[in-house]
Design a protein around this motif. Structure first.
Motif, short mmCIF file in Angstrom:
data_model
loop_
_atom_site.label_atom_id
_atom_site.label_comp_id
_atom_site.label_asym_id
_atom_site.label_seq_id
_atom_site.Cartn_x
_atom_site.Cartn_y
_atom_site.Cartn_z
N ALA A 143 -49.25 41.58 20.03
CA ALA A 143 -49.67 40.18 19.89
C ALA A 143 -50.92 40.08 19.03
CB ALA A 143 -49.92 39.59 21.28
N THR A 144 -51.84 41.04 19.18
CA THR A 144 -53.04 41.00 18.35
C THR A 144 -52.67 41.24 16.89
OG1 THR A 144 -53.88 42.32 20.17
CG2 THR A 144 -55.45 41.70 18.47
N ALA A 145 -51.79 42.20 16.67
CA ALA A 145 -51.40 42.53 15.30
C ALA A 145 -50.78 41.33 14.62
CB ALA A 145 -50.42 43.70 15.31
N SER A 146 -49.97 40.57 15.36
CA SER A 146 -49.33 39.42 14.73
C SER A 146 -50.18 38.15 14.91
CB SER A 146 -47.94 39.19 15.34
OG SER A 146 -48.06 39.02 16.74
N ASN A 147 -51.36 38.33 15.51
CA ASN A 147 -52.27 37.21 15.70
C ASN A 147 -51.65 36.07 16.51
OD1 ASN A 147 -54.75 36.17 15.53
ND2 ASN A 147 -54.65 35.58 13.37
N ASN B 274 -49.80 32.48 21.91
CA ASN B 274 -48.40 32.20 22.23
C ASN B 274 -47.83 33.20 23.22
OD1 ASN B 274 -49.12 31.35 19.43
ND2 ASN B 274 -47.21 30.22 19.71
N VAL B 275 -48.10 34.47 22.95
CA VAL B 275 -47.50 35.52 23.79
C VAL B 275 -48.16 35.54 25.16
CG1 VAL B 275 -47.01 37.97 23.99
CG2 VAL B 275 -46.91 36.86 21.77
N GLU B 276 -49.47 35.26 25.15
CA GLU B 276 -50.18 35.11 26.42
C GLU B 276 -50.01 36.34 27.33
OE1 GLU B 276 -50.25 31.90 29.95
OE2 GLU B 276 -49.16 31.26 28.15
N VAL C 200 -50.39 47.15 27.49
CA VAL C 200 -51.23 47.46 26.32
C VAL C 200 -50.43 47.26 25.04
CG1 VAL C 200 -52.48 49.30 25.14
CG2 VAL C 200 -52.69 49.02 27.63
N ALA C 201 -49.16 47.70 25.08
CA ALA C 201 -48.31 47.55 23.89
C ALA C 201 -48.14 46.09 23.53
CB ALA C 201 -46.96 48.20 24.15
N ILE C 202 -47.93 45.26 24.55
CA ILE C 202 -47.74 43.83 24.27
C ILE C 202 -49.02 43.24 23.68
CG2 ILE C 202 -47.34 41.57 25.33
CD1 ILE C 202 -45.53 42.91 27.34
N VAL D 122 -43.77 39.94 19.01
CA VAL D 122 -43.64 41.15 19.82
C VAL D 122 -42.31 41.79 19.45
CG1 VAL D 122 -45.02 40.53 21.83
CG2 VAL D 122 -42.68 39.71 21.64
N THR D 123 -42.12 43.04 19.83
CA THR D 123 -40.86 43.69 19.48
C THR D 123 -39.94 43.74 20.69
OG1 THR D 123 -41.80 45.82 20.04
CG2 THR D 123 -41.89 45.19 17.73
N GLU D 124 -38.66 43.77 20.39
CA GLU D 124 -37.68 43.81 21.48
C GLU D 124 -37.81 45.10 22.27
OE1 GLU D 124 -33.78 42.30 21.82
OE2 GLU D 124 -33.75 41.72 19.70
#
Lengths: 506, 316
Positions: free
Chosen positions: A159-163, A167-169, A153-155, A91-93
């Protein structure tokens, strides 16, 4: 008395305050709706501080025990577990900075809502202004609601983009968010509704509020602080009924009922500990109570010293130890009694080398030693109250006694002591009520590997158990029992005082 | 005869001149024992401070050898100068000064405002709110719930943990309230007639007039803040940069002879320091640094003892 009744009169007088016009029927309805609005505001303020009501916990990686308030004021607290997630680009900061800002926006909205709620106690003009404020806060909260959805939605997208969904849940606390939405709607609807129910203020009206509410609002922040730091901890008692370790979440899964209470009575290791601890606590409090007459004797004998300069000298210097911390008392103990402390140094210079006993490492007579340190620290200060009482005794009593041929000790025993007994009784009852609370600092600084066993008092035990060993539920149970027993003791002491002296001590 | 002695006794009451009263042998013995006892006890209260002090101003090598017992030798200030190399000491001093100043100032302002407000009968449910505050003196949830509460509020490992929880102090509020009640009501009434608000009355009348009691609670509050150790120990255990002086001292007292643990590694001449300073001297010097502010305010405190007495009496 006079002051207040006069003030009451003044309040109603036209000199000071314009009387508000009679309430219209629609205004009465508005008053009822106001209660809903105020209740919503109070609930909203309280919700800020409870982790359960945190709408900003949008990822399983955010600490469960974080309240919305913490999320808003501290970015660090949100991302404390995100080191790897950021580095590896799950995810991004930026998203979480936005989350932090969004939480801050909600906090701001709640503050604004609280201000609007306070203004609802004023006159028509102030009420109208307050409703605008409430409306603004409602809009802010509504905005924050949609913003939170976007961040969620952004998260999810990141998370989907980085698969890394697992982990991010990503989470979306639907219930809590809906609650916030409902609150926002309540603010908006109530604000608009009430606005039309309240008649327009007259042109000449100024912002004003009844004195009783003015005073209350000035008091409110203080009440709130007292609530947060003295009443809110009681909410922590619920930990006593859960199987909780730091970082866990309280849920029906780890609810254990009275398990810890029974363990206190049944588990043999715990029971042994408790017995030792209670023995220490009661022994040291008991010794304190038995010797509680010493400050009184100190004051009586001090008052026998007629040289004022010496008396002042004694009083000045015997009071100093009361104002230093227990850590410093321990520093002094080290300087005097340790291996290279004063006593050993003296012995070495007088009788030749070879004296290096560390008196602090011995485990003998610890209770008496602690009592001695307590007396050294406290006796001068405790005596002051008796010195003041002695100076208030009618000198005629002593003169009469002298005429009757009473000696020095007879006067002390038959005049001074009885005059001091009431003061002594109050202090004694208070110390009986505090029998379980002898503080932890003194015993903590003096404990070492040799004497730990006999210094462990209840307060110190709770600290060691809860903070050092992390047995939070068990130590909460002990603290609970202690608090309840202390309150009961205080009530008993108070009724004893009432029965004997006709005066209460609390 | 009796009358004459009485009169004489009366004249000498509280005075220093005792020459007119005849002392019996018993009196003399009593006086000797009495004076001796108080002299010895007072000595035990002074000597430890003196002993630590002379050790901090003496030549370190002599201190290490244990040569300083009653008088300082080889006077030097080097021990104090070298404290700069001690890990985080000055940071702790700064933190402690800050918390003492801020914590006390806020406590005094809030206590005085609250003390004034609770005297106002017009307040909405005054009696209830007053009791609400006072009850907190007699009841607490316990150490662990307190700690959990503070961590729930996000006050662990923050400087604010030293300040905010102490702002509302019910006991001091009661003290101020009692004092404000003794201020003549007419002063306030005339201000009311002139149209002053509660806030103006508080600021312009109550605050200046209640300064004596505010000085009392300020000075006792400041000593409490300076000496406070538990909050640093429990709430800020993981933030060494926030340790208070008392906490720091506690750590150094317990770190026995491990110089490395005390001296900062950033200092290049740790070796040099180690030869001239040992743990004992460091402990003594830090103790002195911790005591000195208390001793500095102590003379000013004394005149507030009488008022502070109530403080001791109620807290038991």
């Amino acid at each position: 008395m006079a002051k207040n009744s006069t003030a009451d009169l003044l309040m109603g007088s036209p000199v000071v305050r314009r009387k508000e016009a009679e309430k219209t029927p629609s205004e009465r309805i508005a008053d009822k709706i106001y209660w809903l609005l105020r209740a919503a505001v109070v609930a909203n303020v309280v919700m800020l501080f409870f982790p359960y009501f945190n709408p900003a916990r949008l990822s399983g990686m955010i600490n469960r025990n974080l309240s919305l308030f913490s999320c808003g004021v501290s970015y660090q607290s949100i991302v404390s577990n995100f080191g790897r997630a950021f580095r590896q680009g799950w995810v991004t900061e930026g998203t979480f900075h936005a989350l932090n800002l969004c939480a801050a926006l909600i906090i701001l909205a709640v503050v604004v809502a609280a201000a609007g709620g306070c203004m609802s106690l004023g006159n028509r003009k102030m009420k109208k202004a307050g409703l605008v404020v409430t409306l603004i806060s409602g809009l802010m909260e509504l905005g924050a609601y949609f913003w939170l959805r976007q961040i969620y939605v952004a998260i999810v997208n990141e998370a989907t983009a980085s698969n890394r969904m697992k982990n991010v849940e990503p989470l979306y606390p639907v219930g809590i968010n809906t609650l916030y939405l409902v609150l926002a709607i309540i603010y908006i609807v109530c604000a608009v509704g009430i606005f039309f129910l309240i008649p327009a203020p007259e042109k000449s009206d100024r912002f004003d509020m009844e004195p009783k509410f003015q005073l209350f609002l000035m008091m409110l922040p203080i009440i709130a602080l007292a609530f947060v730091f003295s009443y809110l901890p009681l909410y922590g008692w619920r930990y006593a009924f859960y199987d909780y370790k730091a970082g866990d979440v309280l849920s029906s899964e780890n609810y254990v009922g009275f398990k810890w209470f029974t363990q206190l009575l049944q588990n043999s290791a715990t029971k042994r500990d408790i017995v030792t601890v209670l023995k220490n606590t009661l022994a040291m409090s008991g010794l304190g109570i038995i010797t509680s007459w010493i400050p009184m004797a100190f004051a009586i004998f001090l008052s026998e010293i007629k040289n004022m300069r010496f008396r002042r000298f004694v009083q000045t210097f015997t009071t100093i130890p009361n104002f230093i911390s227990w850590v410093l008392v321990y520093a002094i103990a080290l300087a005097i009694f340790s291996t290279d402390g004063f006593i050993n140094t003296m012995l070495n210079s007088l009788y030749g080398a070879g004296h290096s006993t560390n008196y602090l490492m011995s485990a003998d007579h610890m209770w008496l030693k602690m009592l001695a340190w307590g007396l050294w620290k406290g006796v001068g200060w405790s005596a002051i109250i008796y010195v003041a009482a002695i100076s208030g005794i009618d000198q005629g009593l002593y003169e009469a006694a002298t005429v009757d041929g009473a000696g020095r000790f007879a006067k002390m025993w038959y005049i001074t002591v009885p005059e001091l007994i009431p003061t002594y009784c109050v202090l004694l009852l208070m110390s009986i009520a505090n029998i379980l609370s002898n503080g932890m600092e003194q015993y903590m600084v003096f404990s070492n590997s040799m004497n730990r066993e006999s210094l462990q008092v209840l307060d110190l035990y709770v600290y060691n158990l809860g903070i050092n060993s992390g047995l939070i539920p068990l130590s909460t149970v002990i603290g609970m029992v202690k608090s309840v027993v202390s309150v009961i003791l205080l009530f008993v002491a108070n009724s004893v005082s009432k029965a004997i002296r006709g005066e209460s001590i609390v | 005869m009796a009358e004459i002695t009485l009169k004489k006794k009366h004249e000498t009451e509280g005075g220093e001149n005792k020459s007119h009263i005849k002392l019996t042998t018993g009196d003399i013995i009593f006086n000797i024992i009495n004076y001796a006892f108080f002299f010895i006890f007072t000595f035990t209260c002074i000597f430890p401070f003196y002993y630590i002090f002379i050790n901090t101003i003496s030549d370190p090598t002599l201190v290490t050898r244990g040569a300083i017992t009653l008088i300082p030798k080889g006077l030097t200030l080097s021990n104090y100068k070298q404290m700069g190399a001690v890990n985080d000491l000055w940071n702790s001093v700064l933190i402690t000064f800050l918390r003492t100043f801020l914590g006390t100032a806020l406590m005094v302002v809030v206590s005085s405002l609250a003390g004034y407000l609770v005297t106002k009968r017009e307040m909405w449910h005054r009696q209830f709110w007053y009791r609400f505050l006072v009850i907190t003196m007699y009841f607490n949830a316990g150490l662990i719930p307190w700690y959990l509460n503070m961590s729930m509020l996000g006050l662990t490992n923050t400087f604010a943990a030293y300040i905010i929880p102490g702002i509302v102090s019910p006991y001091n509020i009661i003290l101020v309230k009692t004092y404000v009640e003794s201020i003549p009501a007419e002063i306030e009434e005339s201000a009311f007639m002139d149209g002053a608000s509660y806030w103006t009355i508080y600021r312009k009348i109550i605050w200046p007039l209640s300064k004596p009691i505010l000085a009392t609670i300020a000075i006792f509050g400041a000593v409490g803040q300076w000496n406070s150790f538990q909050d640093s120990l429990i709430l800020n255990a993981n933030s060494p940069e926030l340790y208070t002086l008392q906490h720091r001292l506690y750590i150094y007292l317990n770190s026995s002879s491990n110089l490395g643990a005390i001296m900062s590694s950033s200092t290049t001449d740790v070796g040099n320091l180690a030869t001239s300073l040992n743990t004992k001297i460091i402990q003594y010097t830090i103790s002195m640094v911790t005591i000195i502010p208390i001793l500095c305010v102590y003379p000013f405190m004394q005149r507030y003892f009488e008022k502070g007495l109530m403080l001791g009496a109620v807290k038991g």
